[in-house]
Design a protein around this motif. Sequence first.
Motif, PDB file in Angstrom:
ATOM      1  N   ALA A   1     -30.978   3.429  28.880  1.00  0.00           N
ATOM      2  CA  ALA A   1     -30.117   2.298  28.533  1.00  0.00           C
ATOM      3  C   ALA A   1     -30.702   1.593  27.322  1.00  0.00           C
ATOM      4  CB  ALA A   1     -30.004   1.327  29.704  1.00  0.00           C
ATOM      5  N   GLU A   2     -29.933   1.485  26.282  1.00  0.00           N
ATOM      6  CA  GLU A   2     -30.346   0.790  25.062  1.00  0.00           C
ATOM      7  C   GLU A   2     -29.576  -0.516  24.946  1.00  0.00           C
ATOM      8  OE1 GLU A   2     -29.576   0.955  20.294  1.00  0.00           O
ATOM      9  OE2 GLU A   2     -29.103   2.738  21.479  1.00  0.00           O
ATOM     10  N   THR A   3     -30.272  -1.623  24.960  1.00  0.00           N
ATOM     11  CA  THR A   3     -29.649  -2.931  24.778  1.00  0.00           C
ATOM     12  C   THR A   3     -29.497  -3.187  23.285  1.00  0.00           C
ATOM     13  OG1 THR A   3     -30.627  -3.710  26.830  1.00  0.00           O
ATOM     14  CG2 THR A   3     -29.894  -5.398  25.271  1.00  0.00           C
ATOM     15  N   PHE A   4     -28.353  -3.749  22.891  1.00  0.00           N
ATOM     16  CA  PHE A   4     -28.088  -3.957  21.470  1.00  0.00           C
ATOM     17  C   PHE A   4     -27.271  -5.220  21.260  1.00  0.00           C
ATOM     18  CE2 PHE A   4     -24.480  -1.733  23.105  1.00  0.00           C
ATOM     19  CZ  PHE A   4     -23.399  -2.299  22.452  1.00  0.00           C
ATOM     20  N   THR A   5     -27.237  -5.689  20.026  1.00  0.00           N
ATOM     21  CA  THR A   5     -26.352  -6.765  19.602  1.00  0.00           C
ATOM     22  C   THR A   5     -25.449  -6.223  18.505  1.00  0.00           C
ATOM     23  OG1 THR A   5     -27.946  -7.583  17.985  1.00  0.00           O
ATOM     24  CG2 THR A   5     -27.988  -8.613  20.167  1.00  0.00           C
ATOM     25  N   VAL A   6     -24.368  -6.950  18.236  1.00  0.00           N
ATOM     26  CA  VAL A   6     -23.393  -6.478  17.241  1.00  0.00           C
ATOM     27  C   VAL A   6     -22.945  -7.608  16.328  1.00  0.00           C
ATOM     28  CG1 VAL A   6     -22.444  -4.626  18.679  1.00  0.00           C
ATOM     29  CG2 VAL A   6     -21.411  -6.902  18.755  1.00  0.00           C
TER      30      VAL A   6
END
Length: 160
Positions: free
Chosen positions: A100-105
Amino acid sequence: MPATPVAPAASTAAHVVPPGWFTVRVVNRFVAWLTRRGISVWGSRILAVRGRRSGEWRRTPVNVLTLDGTRYLVAPRGHVQWTRNMRAAGGGQLLLGKRAETFTVEELPDDEKPAVLRAYLRRWKAEVGLFFPGVGPDSSDEELRAVADRHPVFRITSGE
């Protein structure tokens, strides 16, 4: 993950192409099944994003586009639930197998979308071309700009 909401693009037209029964019950489930087992189909991931009202995790298969070293999420079906949730949450997780890769956009304004839409269509036109009537990977910037407000595009700004 920051709770800072993403500012919507200049136009948030109500363009939505809902998936049909076969897509929901067969295609999406099959791609999700493979992706949960760590098998990516042409860059597929499971997008997990918190619901803007419920706060519950919502999951849907997506294609992650990499263009010039930057990753993007494109919504070929328009302003669907995951795009609305993404604006509210400001990011989410990309899942592949147990990873699982947590990211922002950051949501792109319409004027910045043509190159991304062109690359997306070049890679997945057979899969998503139906949702882009009248345009394709060889369309001009002006033609792609004319449909840009129908297709949210998010630049992944942090994560892997």
